[in-house]
Scaffold this motif. Structure first.
Motif: not given
Length: 526
Positions: A99-100, A282, A285, A337, A524-525
């Motif tokens: 994810d991150h 992401y 985005s 974004s 997802r944000v």
């Protein structure tokens, strides 16, 4: 001859060539020296206390949430127990490196092992952000004197970007704020190797900060290559102007390359390898936001509002320094974004911009004070008080507006009721919980969001009065009704909170409810 004059041409004002580690008006007396050393620590200490009290109080008012405090607590809890960083709120056994990228969170593991609670993360964030006040205030006092420097330090401590970070749970960028503050303070004071050293760990905070590190590296190289124009050391004669610091030039370019390479590897290799879908989650985005994304007009309006507030915190003076370029990578990805949350001012996305802007102001300060136009000199003279006034006036639109009100500090009977309901759930069992109840459980249970379309819950802790993410109260309560109809037992209820036990596990949410779509979009944000 004074050390602040030169043999070429008429004497320059002392403020043009000065030692950045002293206040501008010469060597202070002993009491002033003590004040100039003690006040930055005092301002930083007060900021830490204020931030910590605000964060813990929000936890005790049920204002924190599973997305994102619960997620980060699950990650730190995994580290504390020697496991891979897993956040079950993102999916059962979900490795957050898909994810991150924030391995720096492992530094919190020893403290969390001793104090296993969501409050540990909130206090750690408060201390990290409060620590950033120290280098900013210290640099301000050295350049602007005790009064002006203290005013700028307090203005930074109250800046809206830091407030927004502290208001929205916990985030990994709390580590980036002090690292950037120390790195850029070293940069503007000519301590280029220290600037490089403080910048390197930024790549461990989040994947996008590698590009920010690259910009800092280029600024280090530029400063080192033009040492004669940035030197704040003793003046040299015209025949002995300082040579460029060639080693620092190399360090700067190496730092820039390092930042870009790490960012590319993390986004292109590490995150896709750990992500269940095999890609960086992401990218979409930037290729289309949620279905309700505002049109171009609203997008530009929000972005201009953000830019306006960024300029306002330093009276526009930050733009007079190349240090402001460090803000461009963060602003760039946010404004490119298609996710509306990234454009505005009320989340954590602007926190890393605050030390950049205030240290850019301090870098520009000597040039503004020595400007030929009296208007520019006058603007520089009132900047410390002006920045403080702006920070105080903006508080009414940001989270610290709650602090003067007694109601914020008063005990909440619903919090006590929520804790009693949580105590009905055995430790260690899987629980599905309403978003703002998740941080009350993550230190003791395996927690998922209610309703999670992927989970058939065994225990449920819900707030039937307040919800909102990922579903409305009506949708959540309808799901609770289906759980009861399927045989789940209500074991507790108080002030709108209910606890259900489902044995065997209850049914998963109906696939057609709007909350499932909201869940997939909202989670997802981040």
């Amino acid at each position: 001859m004074s050390e602040y004059t030169t043999t070429v041409g008429p004497p320059l004002p002392s403020r043009v060539r000065h030692d950045p580690r002293r206040p501008e008006r010469g060597a202070p007396a002993a009491p002033a020296r003590f004040a100039s050393r003690a006040l930055p620590w005092l301002v930083a200490g007060c900021a830490c206390a204020l931030y910590a009290a605000h964060g813990v109080r929000r936890q005790h008012r049920l204002e924190t949430t599973g997305f994102d405090l619960g997620i980060f607590e699950q990650v730190v809890r995994s580290y504390a127990h020697g496991r891979a960083p897993v956040a079950d709120l993102k999916g059962a056994g979900y490795n957050v490196f898909g994810d991150h990228f924030h391995p720096i969170l492992a530094l919190l593991a020893p403290v969390y092992r001793i104090f296993p609670a969501a409050e540990t993360l909130l206090v750690a964030q408060a201390l990290l952000v409060g620590l950033s006040v120290l280098p900013v205030t210290r640099a301000a006092v050295r350049r602007c004197g005790v009064a002006g420097g203290t005013a700028l330090g307090v203005a930074y401590a109250l800046s809206w970007g830091l407030q927004s970070l502290l208001r929205f749970d916990f985030h990994e960028v709390a580590f980036a704020v002090p690292l950037l503050a120390f790195a850029l303070a070293a940069l503007i004071e000519g301590r280029l190797r220290a600037a490089v050293a403080w910048s390197v760990p930024l790549v461990l905070v989040k994947e996008d900060l590698g590009v920010t590190v690259a910009v800092v590296g280029l600024l280090v190289a530029h400063r080192a290559a033009h040492a004669h124009s940035h030197s704040h050391s003793h003046a040299h004669s015209h025949s002995h102007s300082p040579e460029p610091d060639r080693a620092a030039v190399r360090y700067g370019f190496a730092l820039a390359g390092f930042g870009l390479v790490v960012a590319a590897l993390v986004v292109g290799v590490v995150l896709p390898a750990a992500n269940p879908d095999g890609g960086y989650p992401y990218w979409d985005s930037f290729t289309g936001g949620p279905a309700d994304t505002p049109g171009p007009g609203a997008r530009v309006e929000q972005q201009l509002h953000t830019v306006w507030l960024l300029l306002l915190v330093t009276g526009g003076a930050a733009l007079c320094s190349p240090v402001a370029l460090v803000a461009l990578p963060t602003l760039g990805w946010r404004f490119l974004s298609d996710v509306p949350l990234h454009w505005g001012t009320h989340f954590h996305y602007s926190a890393t911009l605050m030390p950049v802007l205030f240290l850019a102001l301090l870098d520009a300060w000597p040039r503004l004070r020595a400007a030929r136009r009296w208007v520019v000199r006058g603007h520089a003279r009132v900047l410390p008080v002006g920045c403080l006034l702006v920070a105080v006036l903006l508080v009414r639109d940001f989270p610290f507006r709650e602090l003067p009100h007694a109601a914020f500090w008063r005990g909440d009977p619903r919090y006590a009721a929520a804790r009693r309901m949580v105590d009905l759930v055995p430790e260690g069992v899987p629980v599905s919980a309403t978003n703002h109840l998740v941080p009350q459980l993550t230190s003791r249970n395996v927690v998922s969001l209610l309703p999670d379309p992927r989970i058939r819950p065994r225990w449920v802790v819900a707030d039937t009065w307040v919800a909102g993410f990922p579903v409305s109260v009506a949708e959540q309560n309808a799901y609770l009704g289906r759980l009861l109809a399927a045989g789940c037992e209500q074991v507790g209820a108080e002030l709108g909170f209910v606890v259900l036990r489902c044995d065997p596990p209850g049914p998963a949410p109906a696939a057609g409810i709007g909350g499932v779509r909201a869940y997939r979009a909202g989670t997802r944000v981040k």
